[in-house]
Design a protein around this motif. Sequence first.
Motif, PDB file in Angstrom:
ATOM      1  N   ILE A  30      74.786 -11.132  44.648  1.00  0.00           N
ATOM      2  CA  ILE A  30      74.477 -11.253  46.072  1.00  0.00           C
ATOM      3  C   ILE A  30      75.476 -12.213  46.697  1.00  0.00           C
ATOM      4  O   ILE A  30      75.699 -13.315  46.179  1.00  0.00           O
ATOM      5  N   ASP A  31      76.058 -11.824  47.825  1.00  0.00           N
ATOM      6  CA  ASP A  31      76.974 -12.724  48.520  1.00  0.00           C
ATOM      7  C   ASP A  31      76.244 -13.469  49.639  1.00  0.00           C
ATOM      8  O   ASP A  31      75.081 -13.189  49.957  1.00  0.00           O
ATOM      9  N   SER A  32      76.926 -14.414  50.208  1.00  0.00           N
ATOM     10  CA  SER A  32      76.312 -15.270  51.236  1.00  0.00           C
ATOM     11  C   SER A  32      76.021 -14.506  52.522  1.00  0.00           C
ATOM     12  O   SER A  32      75.032 -14.791  53.214  1.00  0.00           O
ATOM     13  N   GLN A  33      76.841 -13.503  52.853  1.00  0.00           N
ATOM     14  CA  GLN A  33      76.664 -12.783  54.107  1.00  0.00           C
ATOM     15  C   GLN A  33      75.379 -11.955  54.109  1.00  0.00           C
ATOM     16  O   GLN A  33      74.635 -11.943  55.086  1.00  0.00           O
ATOM     17  N   ILE A  34      75.077 -11.270  53.006  1.00  0.00           N
ATOM     18  CA  ILE A  34      73.860 -10.454  52.971  1.00  0.00           C
ATOM     19  C   ILE A  34      72.616 -11.337  52.951  1.00  0.00           C
ATOM     20  O   ILE A  34      71.553 -10.956  53.453  1.00  0.00           O
ATOM     21  N   LEU A  35      72.730 -12.547  52.381  1.00  0.00           N
ATOM     22  CA  LEU A  35      71.598 -13.482  52.425  1.00  0.00           C
ATOM     23  C   LEU A  35      71.300 -13.908  53.856  1.00  0.00           C
ATOM     24  O   LEU A  35      70.130 -13.990  54.268  1.00  0.00           O
ATOM     25  N   ARG A 121      78.478  -4.421  34.098  1.00  0.00           N
ATOM     26  CA  ARG A 121      77.473  -3.578  34.788  1.00  0.00           C
ATOM     27  C   ARG A 121      76.758  -4.350  35.901  1.00  0.00           C
ATOM     28  O   ARG A 121      75.535  -4.500  35.887  1.00  0.00           O
ATOM     29  N   TYR A 122      77.521  -4.803  36.854  1.00  0.00           N
ATOM     30  CA  TYR A 122      76.964  -5.518  37.996  1.00  0.00           C
ATOM     31  C   TYR A 122      76.687  -4.544  39.131  1.00  0.00           C
ATOM     32  O   TYR A 122      77.425  -3.580  39.347  1.00  0.00           O
ATOM     33  N   VAL A 123      75.609  -4.820  39.869  1.00  0.00           N
ATOM     34  CA  VAL A 123      75.334  -4.156  41.138  1.00  0.00           C
ATOM     35  C   VAL A 123      75.707  -5.155  42.233  1.00  0.00           C
ATOM     36  O   VAL A 123      75.221  -6.290  42.225  1.00  0.00           O
ATOM     37  N   VAL A 124      76.558  -4.748  43.151  1.00  0.00           N
ATOM     38  CA  VAL A 124      77.073  -5.652  44.181  1.00  0.00           C
ATOM     39  C   VAL A 124      76.307  -5.402  45.481  1.00  0.00           C
ATOM     40  O   VAL A 124      76.285  -4.277  45.987  1.00  0.00           O
ATOM     41  N   ALA A 125      75.678  -6.464  46.000  1.00  0.00           N
ATOM     42  CA  ALA A 125      74.978  -6.412  47.289  1.00  0.00           C
ATOM     43  C   ALA A 125      75.753  -7.285  48.263  1.00  0.00           C
ATOM     44  O   ALA A 125      75.708  -8.514  48.185  1.00  0.00           O
ATOM     45  N   SER A 126      76.475  -6.637  49.164  1.00  0.00           N
ATOM     46  CA  SER A 126      77.341  -7.377  50.087  1.00  0.00           C
ATOM     47  C   SER A 126      77.321  -6.707  51.454  1.00  0.00           C
ATOM     48  O   SER A 126      77.241  -5.478  51.549  1.00  0.00           O
ATOM     49  N   ASN A 127      77.426  -7.515  52.490  1.00  0.00           N
ATOM     50  CA  ASN A 127      77.481  -7.003  53.860  1.00  0.00           C
ATOM     51  C   ASN A 127      78.879  -7.149  54.448  1.00  0.00           C
ATOM     52  O   ASN A 127      79.046  -6.972  55.657  1.00  0.00           O
ATOM     53  N   GLU A 128      79.860  -7.457  53.623  1.00  0.00           N
ATOM     54  CA  GLU A 128      81.239  -7.544  54.104  1.00  0.00           C
ATOM     55  C   GLU A 128      81.948  -6.233  53.796  1.00  0.00           C
ATOM     56  O   GLU A 128      82.035  -5.828  52.615  1.00  0.00           O
ATOM     57  N   PRO A 129      82.461  -5.546  54.814  1.00  0.00           N
ATOM     58  CA  PRO A 129      83.122  -4.245  54.577  1.00  0.00           C
ATOM     59  C   PRO A 129      84.310  -4.334  53.637  1.00  0.00           C
ATOM     60  O   PRO A 129      84.557  -3.405  52.845  1.00  0.00           O
ATOM     61  N   SER A 130      85.088  -5.445  53.695  1.00  0.00           N
ATOM     62  CA  SER A 130      86.267  -5.564  52.831  1.00  0.00           C
ATOM     63  C   SER A 130      85.865  -5.631  51.347  1.00  0.00           C
ATOM     64  O   SER A 130      86.553  -5.066  50.483  1.00  0.00           O
ATOM     65  N   VAL A 131      84.736  -6.295  51.065  1.00  0.00           N
ATOM     66  CA  VAL A 131      84.270  -6.386  49.681  1.00  0.00           C
ATOM     67  C   VAL A 131      83.858  -5.008  49.172  1.00  0.00           C
ATOM     68  O   VAL A 131      84.232  -4.594  48.059  1.00  0.00           O
ATOM     69  N   ARG A 132      83.119  -4.278  49.968  1.00  0.00           N
ATOM     70  CA  ARG A 132      82.664  -2.947  49.536  1.00  0.00           C
ATOM     71  C   ARG A 132      83.824  -1.982  49.399  1.00  0.00           C
ATOM     72  O   ARG A 132      83.848  -1.135  48.509  1.00  0.00           O
ATOM     73  N   ILE A 144      75.218  -2.022  47.586  1.00  0.00           N
ATOM     74  CA  ILE A 144      74.034  -2.123  48.443  1.00  0.00           C
ATOM     75  C   ILE A 144      74.396  -2.972  49.652  1.00  0.00           C
ATOM     76  O   ILE A 144      75.099  -3.988  49.518  1.00  0.00           O
ATOM     77  N   TYR A 145      73.898  -2.588  50.816  1.00  0.00           N
ATOM     78  CA  TYR A 145      74.161  -3.339  52.049  1.00  0.00           C
ATOM     79  C   TYR A 145      72.964  -3.212  52.980  1.00  0.00           C
ATOM     80  O   TYR A 145      72.036  -2.408  52.733  1.00  0.00           O
ATOM     81  N   ILE A 146      72.972  -3.979  54.045  1.00  0.00           N
ATOM     82  CA  ILE A 146      71.896  -3.974  55.041  1.00  0.00           C
ATOM     83  C   ILE A 146      72.491  -3.536  56.375  1.00  0.00           C
ATOM     84  O   ILE A 146      73.531  -4.047  56.807  1.00  0.00           O
ATOM     85  N   THR A 147      71.804  -2.596  57.014  1.00  0.00           N
ATOM     86  CA  THR A 147      72.186  -2.179  58.348  1.00  0.00           C
ATOM     87  C   THR A 147      70.928  -1.938  59.174  1.00  0.00           C
ATOM     88  O   THR A 147      70.050  -1.170  58.761  1.00  0.00           O
ATOM     89  N   LYS A 148      70.831  -2.629  60.302  1.00  0.00           N
ATOM     90  CA  LYS A 148      69.685  -2.497  61.214  1.00  0.00           C
ATOM     91  C   LYS A 148      68.359  -2.725  60.486  1.00  0.00           C
ATOM     92  O   LYS A 148      67.438  -1.907  60.564  1.00  0.00           O
ATOM     93  N   SER A 149      68.303  -3.781  59.726  1.00  0.00           N
ATOM     94  CA  SER A 149      67.104  -4.214  58.980  1.00  0.00           C
ATOM     95  C   SER A 149      66.660  -3.197  57.921  1.00  0.00           C
ATOM     96  O   SER A 149      65.499  -3.181  57.511  1.00  0.00           O
TER      97      SER A 149
END
Length: 295
Positions: A30-35, A121-132, A144-149
């Motif tokens: 989990i990155d700081s942006q998605i938190l 075997r990591y699952v990456v949850a990030s809201n930064e487009p460059s990371v994805r 995994i990302y969050i969009t509009k809750s």
Amino acid sequence: MKLKRAKAYKKLLHQYELNFGFREPYQVLIDSQILQDAYKFKIDLVARLEKVLGGKVKPMITTCDMRHLYAAKPKNETLILQAKEYERRRCNHQDLEEPLSTLECLSSVVDPKDSKTNKHRYVVASNEPSVRAHMRSIAGVPLIYITKSVVLMEPMANASEEQREREEKSKFKQGLKGQRNPGAGEKRKRNDEEEGQSIADGATGDARPSKQKRQKGPKGPNPLSVKKAKKETPAASPAKKAKSTIADEAQPSTTAATDTADAEASGPRKRKRKHKSKSDGANATGDDDGEVTAP
């Protein structure tokens, strides 16, 4: 989460499990942006991740992302306390004066040797487009990302699809060549050696039981369903027939002799006395007087 979306995620995770060896609990970076976005939309991130992945998760955060949360303005103490509950993934960047960006830090953790494979075997949850966008070039990385809750998971990237197809083709070729089961050749070799040994033993004269193969061919009828053959009586010779007729003729004379012998042995028979009825008595009296009385 809608039923159609849940089925698609389940099918996608099944592909990752078959081709890339994913298993529960899933390690989620989990990155700081998605938190921060989850806190803004008031989302229980861990519960949503378990719902999307359909199993237990192990949330992880790198040291660099923790430093990003401390350096954020305004500083969110609640979010920092929440991130401290997650497992700390050491990225070996803690000695640097400034933390690395999320892209550089997660890239070094997911693919440390730049081999374009997700070894751990990591699952990456990030809201930064460059990371994805960078993680799509690495095979076998669920995103995994969050969009509009709403918490969403991206479909399988092209790099993952290509590697999956290559592995399936290699398995198919190995199956055609008969090399899919590595122990099959050894078993065949061992069986051949045993057969050669049994032949050698037979040549030397050793009496060892050997399994005989049943010959294939048409089978006979079931003996339980076949009617039993009737036994034919042998034809009697003329001499035997003559003897049987003489015996039959002599049999009645012997029976008569036995009857007479029984009668002599029993002695004189006693005569039974007959009881006279009333009508007989009346007749007897009428005869004595010489008159017949009328009734």
